[in-house]
Design an enzyme around this catalytic site. Structure first.
Site, PDB file in Angstrom:
ATOM      1  N   ALA A 123     -14.932  49.391  19.272  1.00  0.00           N
ATOM      2  CA  ALA A 123     -14.060  49.847  20.357  1.00  0.00           C
ATOM      3  C   ALA A 123     -14.871  50.623  21.387  1.00  0.00           C
ATOM      4  CB  ALA A 123     -12.917  50.702  19.811  1.00  0.00           C
ATOM      5  N   ASP A 124     -15.774  51.479  20.923  1.00  0.00           N
ATOM      6  CA  ASP A 124     -16.668  52.192  21.841  1.00  0.00           C
ATOM      7  C   ASP A 124     -17.561  51.218  22.603  1.00  0.00           C
ATOM      8  OD1 ASP A 124     -15.955  54.860  21.538  1.00  0.00           O
ATOM      9  OD2 ASP A 124     -17.272  55.179  19.840  1.00  0.00           O
TER      10      ASP A 124
END
Length: 451
Positions: free
Chosen positions: A224-225
């Protein structure tokens, strides 16, 4: 030596939650020049596509630094602003830590090294009014600002998009948060692990609940990052293109949860078409069969049959051509419907030969397949080595240093990996001198704990 000759924008850890705003305090023209003194661009032997673009990086940890590292690889001059004394949180996210020439741990975690090459580091206390004015001054010379503070934090320091763009409307200002600038969750802190769960990724990752080891799993890296960092990079490049065409900058609002929902891709589409939540299928594929890990005589391999022709060729290699002619399995849609009957038949066949034999035969038949490598296997792989996916550089503390390279290959403006991840504050004096501060002014700021 490095403490005496500090050179990175160190942002103090002393009070990052301070409510002090720079507009509340008197100006200090003797310390920070009021006029704009254009900072010279960093010369590079091989100009990158973004040469001449300056990025002020107020982010830390992964999503923001991943974005700014990509911009730096493409030729931008990235100035990383960090807290004095500790810097980016990931500097301490170890072990493993980089070893110095004597074999002792340094303060540089491998995690930090993996997301911060090609940058200049400056330490500035943004909770201090003089520190706020320094960052404002740096923003005056920047094309892009990237920050990942909680919603509202930058406004307290006079470093929000509205404040900085008031004097520089051409500025592209990118905010990266867990949940964005709007919505009921906007004030929450956002973390990759939590967002993988909230955004549905863990509901489709992991073995089936009815099998041993079943249950939700996170992905092995902080996807997600990383995806948010890449989407932010794309957005910044589009905003710069718009700015160059119109003279107008803009504000970019990136959220980890938005990105996680977007990257559900075909599984998100599956749900919206059927309103049936997809379930975990382990190492299999929701929409393609056979497309999963299989056990072989001496380990495991990946079989990734993507179309009906490949399935027919696989069946020829496996000695079961009748399966490709069976109307239950001839087409992928039918193979998906009859997954429970077909997969055990294939698994039985695949267990009869060792991995190397299967890989050789399947590759010769142009059937997609592959081994499951650990990272030692990955970096020893001839293809990875040919593609130069390991970058070798010199680090001031460790000497020779190897890091993962940028995968982008460009013919006219290749990425240039030319600067090791900086030590904390390594370029503070250099950058402040370039914006007009003299030795006495820098010494005063250091004595006051601003830098």
């Amino acid at each position: 030596f490095f403490f005496k000759q500090k050179t990175a924008y160190e942002i103090s850890t002393r009070d990052w939650s301070s409510d002090v705003c720079s507009s509340d305090l008197p100006a200090h023209p003797a310390i920070i020049p009021a006029r704009r003194t254009t900072m010279p661009a960093m010369a590079t032997p091989t100009p990158g596509a973004l040469q001449g673009v300056r990025v002020l990086d107020l982010s830390r940890v992964l999503a923001g630094p991943w974005c700014t590292q990509t911009l730096a690889d493409l030729g931008a001059d990235v100035i990383k602003v960090e807290r004095p004394g500790s810097g980016d949180d990931t500097r301490g996210w170890g072990p493993p830590f980089l070893k110095d020439r004597a074999g002792h741990d340094t303060a540089e975690a491998a995690y930090y090294l993996g997301a911060n090459r090609n940058k200049r580091s400056v330490t500035i206390d943004i909770a201090h009014p003089e520190g706020q004015r320094l960052v404002q001054r740096l923003a005056d010379d920047a094309d892009v600002v990237v920050e990942n503070f909680k919603v509202g934090d930058m406004a307290r320091y006079g470093l929000d998009a509205a404040s900085l763009r008031a004097s520089r409307p051409r500025l592209v200002y990118c905010s990266i948060t867990g949940f964005g600038q709007t919505g009921p969750y906007r004030e929450r802190a956002g973390y990759d692990y939590a967002v993988q769960g909230m955004g549905g990724l863990m509901s489709v990752t992991g073995e089936r609940d009815d099998l041993p080891g079943g249950g939700p799993q996170k992905v092995g890296v902080a996807v997600a990052d990383l995806f948010t960092g890449m989407y932010a990079t794309v957005a910044i490049l589009a905003a710069l293109r718009h700015r160059d065409a119109t003279g107008e900058g803009q504000v970019i609002d990136m959220a980890l949860l938005d990105t996680q929902v977007a990257m559900l891709a075909n599984l998100g589409a599956n749900y919206l078409v059927t309103h049936q939540p997809p379930r975990r299928v382990g190492n299999a594929h929701q929409n393609i069969v056979p497309y999963q890990v299989f056990e072989v005589a001496d380990g495991h391999l990946i079989l990734a049959v993507g179309n009906d022709g490949q399935f027919e060729r696989f069946c020829q290699v496996a000695g079961c051509p009748e399966l490709a002619a069976d109307p239950r399995y001839a087409k992928n849609a039918d193979r998906v419907r009859h997954r429970a009957e077909l997969v055990p038949l294939l698994a039985q066949r695949l267990r009869t030969r060792p991995r190397a034999t299967w890989l050789s035969a399947l590759e010769a038949a142009k059937v997609p397949c592959g081994p499951i490598n650990d990272l030692g296997d990955v970096f020893a792989d001839a293809q990875v080595q040919e593609r130069e996916m390991v970058w070798r550089t010199e680090h001031p503390l460790a000497g020779p240093l190897e890091l993962v390279a940028n995968p982008v290959k460009m013919s006219a403006t290749p990425v240039r990996l030319h600067r090791a991840p900086p030590l904390l504050g390594q370029h503070t004096d250099e950058v402040l001198t370039a914006i007009g501060l003299d030795v006495a002014a820098i010494a005063h700021l250091r004595a006051q704990g601003v830098i």
